[in-house]
Write a protein that holds these residues in place. Sequence first.
Motif, short mmCIF file in Angstrom:
data_model
loop_
_atom_site.label_atom_id
_atom_site.label_comp_id
_atom_site.label_asym_id
_atom_site.label_seq_id
_atom_site.Cartn_x
_atom_site.Cartn_y
_atom_site.Cartn_z
N TYR A 1 45.50 41.75 33.09
CA TYR A 1 44.38 41.54 34.01
C TYR A 1 43.06 41.67 33.24
O TYR A 1 43.04 41.99 32.06
N THR B 1 48.15 40.20 46.06
CA THR B 1 47.46 41.30 45.40
C THR B 1 47.84 42.60 46.11
O THR B 1 48.40 42.56 47.21
N LYS C 1 45.64 45.54 47.11
CA LYS C 1 44.32 46.18 47.23
C LYS C 1 44.47 47.63 47.67
O LYS C 1 45.28 47.95 48.54
N TRP D 1 37.70 36.52 47.09
CA TRP D 1 38.51 35.46 46.53
C TRP D 1 37.59 34.31 46.15
O TRP D 1 36.76 33.89 46.95
N SER E 1 46.00 39.99 50.01
CA SER E 1 46.68 38.74 49.66
C SER E 1 46.11 37.58 50.47
O SER E 1 45.76 37.73 51.64
N ALA F 1 41.00 36.68 42.24
CA ALA F 1 40.81 37.81 43.14
C ALA F 1 39.98 38.87 42.43
O ALA F 1 40.30 39.25 41.30
N LYS G 1 42.06 39.30 38.94
CA LYS G 1 43.40 38.73 38.83
C LYS G 1 43.29 37.23 39.08
O LYS G 1 42.70 36.80 40.07
#
Length: 326
Positions: A28, A144, A146, A154, A196, A212, A223
């Motif tokens: 990442y 993802t 979070k 996003w 997500s 993201a 990401k």
Amino acid sequence: MKSALILVISSFFLIGVFGELVSVMQGYSVTLHTDHTEIQRADTVEWRLNEVRIAKISMDSSGVISDSVSSDEASRDRLQLDRQTGDLKITNFKTTDSGQYKLKIKSTRGSSEKTFSVSVKFTADKDPVKSVSVTVGKPVTLKTEKQKNQGMKWRFGSQKTVIAELKVRADSFTVYDDVLDGIFRDRLKLDNQTGSLTITNTTNEHAGVYEAELRGSSYTIHKTFNVTVTDVKSVSVEGDSVTLHSGLAQIQTDDVILWRFGAQDNIIASLNGPVVDPRWSNMHLNKQTGDLTISNIQRNQFGDYKVEFNTTNMISHRKYHIISGE
């Protein structure tokens, strides 16, 4: 394998020095923030990793900015300094990037320091860009994990347009599905627990790069996903013609377009030079749009096609699968 993202935060105050513990998944990217909106005249921002200087940016009294990053071959191409704020971004995070990052800011108004203890979280998926494929008309979810205290955004495309956002303080989330000429209208779903993002009823316009951004108190985890959308084209019989659309309205001077075929991704057409292969003499590339037309298609030309385009506005891939409709 589902990627996991774990961030543990610890903050304390000691004579103006803040410490923050950050855990980053391998591969990442992470941005460490100065929390300054912009560098002022006579400011100097210095970043050190384990007491070794890796980046510095300063503005002199006349407003001229100068910056430098570490010459270490292993990290220099992955360190990015924000020339406005002095933020430090480390891309494709590796085990050698772990350690204590110290930020020092000197100015005519005084000096301040902040430390970040950054560690790597190992994962089987080390690719900095996660590739995701979906068929036209099907949904796709970009996953993802979070944490509760994280906000997120996003972004899509080379312009990094914000298409969805989750705000922690307001405890709200928003999808901006009217941006980019409405290509996401009524298609975006954001999970406010995990962050997500789901795109429903995908089209070729949804192919491209998504990012993201998970924001902590003084850092951001990045990401990245590269989404490829596959369209299935059916030709009635051998000898028919078929046109595969690039999705571009008009090609600009500096655009790069490549058409590839088969499992080996062999280049069969390019705007930037001829591809000499007698098997593709029945092919025509539209120089205005990048569309590919195959006339009198043969059975050995059934299969997978991919168009790659790099323009001033986007970098993207699209796929077509040609099958016989017999």
